[in-house]
Design an enzyme around this catalytic site. Structure first.
Site, PDB file in Angstrom:
ATOM      1  N   ASP A  39       0.814  -1.211   0.000  1.00 58.29           N
ATOM      2  CA  ASP A  39       0.000   0.000   0.000  1.00 58.29           C
ATOM      3  C   ASP A  39       0.851   1.267   0.000  1.00 58.29           C
ATOM      4  O   ASP A  39       0.390   2.337   0.406  1.00 58.29           O
ATOM      5  CB  ASP A  39      -0.953   0.009   1.197  1.00 58.29           C
ATOM      6  CG  ASP A  39      -0.212  -0.054   2.529  1.00 58.29           C
ATOM      7  OD1 ASP A  39       1.016  -0.251   2.514  1.00 58.29           O
ATOM      8  OD2 ASP A  39      -0.875   0.101   3.575  1.00 58.29           O
ATOM      9  N   HIS A 244      24.676   3.140 -18.098  1.00 58.96           N
ATOM     10  CA  HIS A 244      23.609   3.446 -17.153  1.00 58.96           C
ATOM     11  C   HIS A 244      23.765   2.617 -15.879  1.00 58.96           C
ATOM     12  O   HIS A 244      22.824   1.998 -15.392  1.00 58.96           O
ATOM     13  CB  HIS A 244      22.234   3.225 -17.793  1.00 58.96           C
ATOM     14  CG  HIS A 244      21.888   4.270 -18.804  1.00 58.96           C
ATOM     15  ND1 HIS A 244      20.859   4.127 -19.709  1.00 58.96           N
ATOM     16  CD2 HIS A 244      22.450   5.478 -19.077  1.00 58.96           C
ATOM     17  CE1 HIS A 244      20.795   5.201 -20.478  1.00 58.96           C
ATOM     18  NE2 HIS A 244      21.751   6.034 -20.108  1.00 58.96           N
ATOM     19  N   ASP A 261      27.096  10.867 -13.370  1.00 59.21           N
ATOM     20  CA  ASP A 261      26.078  11.426 -14.263  1.00 59.21           C
ATOM     21  C   ASP A 261      24.847  11.649 -13.401  1.00 59.21           C
ATOM     22  O   ASP A 261      24.182  10.695 -12.993  1.00 59.21           O
ATOM     23  CB  ASP A 261      25.802  10.447 -15.404  1.00 59.21           C
ATOM     24  CG  ASP A 261      24.893  11.022 -16.486  1.00 59.21           C
ATOM     25  OD1 ASP A 261      24.132  11.954 -16.184  1.00 59.21           O
ATOM     26  OD2 ASP A 261      24.941  10.520 -17.632  1.00 59.21           O
ATOM     27  N   ASP A 272      21.207  17.937 -16.169  1.00 63.53           N
ATOM     28  CA  ASP A 272      21.850  16.692 -16.617  1.00 63.53           C
ATOM     29  C   ASP A 272      23.330  16.982 -16.866  1.00 63.53           C
ATOM     30  O   ASP A 272      23.693  17.516 -17.912  1.00 63.53           O
ATOM     31  CB  ASP A 272      21.165  16.187 -17.887  1.00 63.53           C
ATOM     32  CG  ASP A 272      21.698  14.842 -18.348  1.00 63.53           C
ATOM     33  OD1 ASP A 272      22.551  14.261 -17.658  1.00 63.53           O
ATOM     34  OD2 ASP A 272      21.253  14.377 -19.417  1.00 63.53           O
ATOM     35  N   HIS A 351      27.131   5.898 -27.855  1.00 62.13           N
ATOM     36  CA  HIS A 351      25.869   6.616 -27.670  1.00 62.13           C
ATOM     37  C   HIS A 351      25.891   7.922 -28.452  1.00 62.13           C
ATOM     38  O   HIS A 351      26.902   8.305 -29.043  1.00 62.13           O
ATOM     39  CB  HIS A 351      25.602   6.875 -26.181  1.00 62.13           C
ATOM     40  CG  HIS A 351      26.680   7.665 -25.491  1.00 62.13           C
ATOM     41  ND1 HIS A 351      26.836   9.021 -25.645  1.00 62.13           N
ATOM     42  CD2 HIS A 351      27.657   7.281 -24.630  1.00 62.13           C
ATOM     43  CE1 HIS A 351      27.852   9.441 -24.908  1.00 62.13           C
ATOM     44  NE2 HIS A 351      28.369   8.391 -24.286  1.00 62.13           N
ATOM     45  N   HIS A 355      21.104  15.050 -26.670  1.00 63.59           N
ATOM     46  CA  HIS A 355      19.664  14.812 -26.676  1.00 63.59           C
ATOM     47  C   HIS A 355      18.968  16.057 -26.156  1.00 63.59           C
ATOM     48  O   HIS A 355      19.561  16.889 -25.462  1.00 63.59           O
ATOM     49  CB  HIS A 355      19.290  13.580 -25.833  1.00 63.59           C
ATOM     50  CG  HIS A 355      19.702  13.647 -24.391  1.00 63.59           C
ATOM     51  ND1 HIS A 355      19.024  14.399 -23.451  1.00 63.59           N
ATOM     52  CD2 HIS A 355      20.721  13.055 -23.716  1.00 63.59           C
ATOM     53  CE1 HIS A 355      19.597  14.262 -22.273  1.00 63.59           C
ATOM     54  NE2 HIS A 355      20.647  13.460 -22.401  1.00 63.59           N
ATOM     55  N   HIS A 362      15.371  13.092 -21.168  1.00 65.66           N
ATOM     56  CA  HIS A 362      15.418  12.825 -22.601  1.00 65.66           C
ATOM     57  C   HIS A 362      14.132  13.416 -23.161  1.00 65.66           C
ATOM     58  O   HIS A 362      13.124  12.725 -23.298  1.00 65.66           O
ATOM     59  CB  HIS A 362      15.536  11.329 -22.887  1.00 65.66           C
ATOM     60  CG  HIS A 362      16.835  10.745 -22.431  1.00 65.66           C
ATOM     61  ND1 HIS A 362      16.954   9.464 -21.935  1.00 65.66           N
ATOM     62  CD2 HIS A 362      18.090  11.265 -22.386  1.00 65.66           C
ATOM     63  CE1 HIS A 362      18.215   9.218 -21.606  1.00 65.66           C
ATOM     64  NE2 HIS A 362      18.913  10.309 -21.866  1.00 65.66           N
ATOM     65  N   GLU A 384      27.484  15.579 -24.673  1.00 62.98           N
ATOM     66  CA  GLU A 384      28.050  14.566 -23.781  1.00 62.98           C
ATOM     67  C   GLU A 384      28.914  13.538 -24.507  1.00 62.98           C
ATOM     68  O   GLU A 384      28.554  12.358 -24.578  1.00 62.98           O
ATOM     69  CB  GLU A 384      26.942  13.867 -22.996  1.00 62.98           C
ATOM     70  CG  GLU A 384      25.771  13.360 -23.829  1.00 62.98           C
ATOM     71  CD  GLU A 384      24.698  12.732 -22.959  1.00 62.98           C
ATOM     72  OE1 GLU A 384      25.001  11.754 -22.256  1.00 62.98           O
ATOM     73  OE2 GLU A 384      23.562  13.236 -22.978  1.00 62.98           O
ATOM     74  N   TYR A 388      34.848   4.910 -23.648  1.00 62.41           N
ATOM     75  CA  TYR A 388      34.730   3.820 -22.689  1.00 62.41           C
ATOM     76  C   TYR A 388      35.577   2.659 -23.204  1.00 62.41           C
ATOM     77  O   TYR A 388      35.240   2.045 -24.225  1.00 62.41           O
ATOM     78  CB  TYR A 388      33.269   3.401 -22.541  1.00 62.41           C
ATOM     79  CG  TYR A 388      32.348   4.591 -22.413  1.00 62.41           C
ATOM     80  CD1 TYR A 388      32.086   5.173 -21.176  1.00 62.41           C
ATOM     81  CD2 TYR A 388      31.779   5.173 -23.557  1.00 62.41           C
ATOM     82  CE1 TYR A 388      31.270   6.287 -21.066  1.00 62.41           C
ATOM     83  CE2 TYR A 388      30.963   6.286 -23.460  1.00 62.41           C
ATOM     84  CZ  TYR A 388      30.715   6.846 -22.215  1.00 62.41           C
ATOM     85  OH  TYR A 388      29.912   7.955 -22.113  1.00 62.41           O
ATOM     86  N   ARG A 405      33.177  10.356 -19.412  1.00 61.46           N
ATOM     87  CA  ARG A 405      32.176  11.171 -20.097  1.00 61.46           C
ATOM     88  C   ARG A 405      32.169  12.545 -19.445  1.00 61.46           C
ATOM     89  O   ARG A 405      32.315  12.664 -18.229  1.00 61.46           O
ATOM     90  CB  ARG A 405      30.787  10.527 -20.006  1.00 61.46           C
ATOM     91  CG  ARG A 405      29.704  11.293 -20.737  1.00 61.46           C
ATOM     92  CD  ARG A 405      28.418  10.482 -20.936  1.00 61.46           C
ATOM     93  NE  ARG A 405      27.762  10.085 -19.708  1.00 61.46           N
ATOM     94  CZ  ARG A 405      27.750   8.852 -19.216  1.00 61.46           C
ATOM     95  NH1 ARG A 405      28.415   7.874 -19.832  1.00 61.46           N
ATOM     96  NH2 ARG A 405      27.109   8.571 -18.088  1.00 61.46           N
ATOM     97  N   GLU A 407      29.759  16.099 -19.648  1.00 60.41           N
ATOM     98  CA  GLU A 407      28.464  16.532 -20.199  1.00 60.41           C
ATOM     99  C   GLU A 407      28.065  17.888 -19.647  1.00 60.41           C
ATOM    100  O   GLU A 407      28.107  18.130 -18.442  1.00 60.41           O
ATOM    101  CB  GLU A 407      27.390  15.502 -19.845  1.00 60.41           C
ATOM    102  CG  GLU A 407      25.995  15.857 -20.291  1.00 60.41           C
ATOM    103  CD  GLU A 407      24.973  14.821 -19.858  1.00 60.41           C
ATOM    104  OE1 GLU A 407      23.867  14.803 -20.423  1.00 60.41           O
ATOM    105  OE2 GLU A 407      25.282  14.028 -18.936  1.00 60.41           O
TER     106      GLU A 407
END
Length: 441
Positions: A39, A244, A261, A272, A351, A355, A362, A384, A388, A405, A407
């Site tokens: 609940d 991710h 990130d 972001d 990637h 975006h 996104h 970004e 890798y 990365r 960004e």
């Protein structure tokens, strides 16, 4: 305070009405509550399209925009009734009496009466705009109203003959940010930048990734951003190669990098940012060599993004920088042009470069084939680049397991772009200086 005014929401509703056919109604439904377990519900997060037109953060709500003809239109909100017992347990409700003044709608009706009221609002119209398939409960309500109209010909009831999905129109509207939206996004960027700076200052070998996650969320909360705009990524060592990665449970080791990130949600809008830095405050030579390629890619993108360019065009320049840099390090071997033609960079940069950013991290809006849409002022997007190097990659050993990365978030302006997240450092020497200074305090 940076926030969206009531007048802005009214302008958005009017802009949608102007694109609707005469004799039509648009139905925009609130997000339902989502059960976490038993609940208990997840913290409520409004549907971004509904929020875009109302700024109203309650479930069980529907916005109805009715366009009778080119000069007559009105708005109706269905929302929950005031209920003293429910409000003691679960919090205040706006109710019907306060909604017109608070939200700028023409009138408000009880959501509990929608099955008795909606079909009457749709009676005699030609077109209904509805995002069919988005929410099952919404489809049930709409289909029930239409069925009543279809079966009510003897009572002079007529149903709209056409249903149109409003999402393509609305998502094109959302792609172009107003000055008020840009101000909120700028604040989201500032808060997110402060959180990343805090993470750099607090980081020490032996801490766990979730410790930095906690520092970041603490900084969000300190500045009025209750929630992250997406699941925070804190990936140290080889975890930085997982795009991710959200487990955030490993110990951060001396000599490793940590890739963060993370972005806050502020007044519904997303920040972001990604930054990658050494856990001990000092880049190794191999880490610095990869980092410099990514940083050059970012800085080049920031110079190139302006009206008239496209994500596709700028990505092409970034790929050339990356391939050239990887060839110099011996990670790739061969002619740069041939390697680009072979997409030889894809195992290391898999990637997209950018975006859209807005109410969703996104964000919505058409990109065009291969992201070839020409950029215009008011568009907000991320930049970004990343590299890798998998732990088992067949490359010189010193580069294996490095994931980097960087960004930032930008808004396209009339003359170029504004970096909304420039206040958090990204040059290696500035990162090292910040982390050294923090350790002396």
């Amino acid at each position: 305070m940076s926030e969206i005014s009531r007048q802005e929401f009214q302008r958005r509703r009017q802009a949608l009405v102007e694109q609707m056919q005469p004799g039509s109604a648009a139905l925009i439904f609130a997000a339902p509550e989502v059960t976490r377990s038993a609940d208990s519900e997840y913290p409520y997060r409004q549907n971004s399209d509904f929020w875009y037109f109302t700024g109203f953060n309650e479930p069980e709500a529907v916005l109805v925009l009715i366009k009778s003809d080119d000069t007559h239109n009105h708005s109706v909100l269905f929302n929950r009734v005031r209920d003293l017992t429910a409000e003691i347990w679960f919090g205040r409700r706006l109710g019907q009496d306060a909604a017109p003044e608070k939200l700028g709608v023409d009138r408000a009706l009880a959501f509990s009466e929608i099955n008795q009221q909606l079909y009457q609002l749709l009676n005699g119209l030609d077109v209904v705009y509805h995002a069919q398939g988005e929410y099952a409960y919404a489809d049930v309500i709409v289909n029930s109203a239409l069925e009543k109209l279809r079966k009510g010909s003897r009572q002079n009831l007529t149903a709209p003959a056409t249903m149109i999905d409003w999402r393509p129109v609305v998502h094109e509207m959302r792609l172009f940010k107003s000055p008020e939206e840009i101000a909120v996004l700028r604040r989201a960027g500032e808060i997110t930048a402060m959180a990343h700076t805090r993470a750099m200052e607090k980081c020490r070998p032996g801490m766990f990734e979730y410790h930095l996650e906690g520092e970041i969320h603490h900084e969000f909360n300190r500045h009025g951003a209750r929630y992250p705009s997406y699941n925070t990524i804190v990936g140290s060592g080889e975890n930085g190669c997982i795009l991710h990665y959200t487990e955030n449970e490993c110990e951060m080791r001396d000599g490793d990098l940590v890739l963060i990130d993370a972005g806050c949600e502020y007044k519904g809008y997303a920040g972001d940012i990604t930054r990658t830095f050494p856990v001990n405050g000092k880049f190794t030579q191999a880490q610095r060599e990869i980092y410099d390629i990514v940083l050059e890619s970012l800085e080049t993108s920031l110079r190139l993004y302006r009206p008239g360019t496209s994500i596709l065009e700028v990505t092409g320049e970034v790929v050339r920088i990356m391939v050239s840099g990887l060839v110099k390090l011996g990670i790739l071997k061969g002619d740069v042009d041939e390697l680009i033609a072979q997409n030889a960079h894809r195992p290391f940069f898999m990637h997209g470069l950018s975006h859209w950013l807005g109410l969703d991290v996104h964000d919505v809006g058409v990109y065009g084939q291969d992201r070839s849409r020409i950029l215009e002022p008011g568009m907000v997007l991320t930049v970004e680049p990343g590299l890798y190097i998998a732990p088992d990659a067949e490359v010189p050993e010193q580069y294996r397991g490095i994931g980097i990365r960087i960004e930032d978030d930008i808004v396209i302006t009339e003359t170029g772009n504004e970096n909304l997240t420039a206040s958090v450092v990204k040059k290696p020497e500035e990162i090292e200086a910040l982390m050294v200074a923090a350790r002396k305090q």
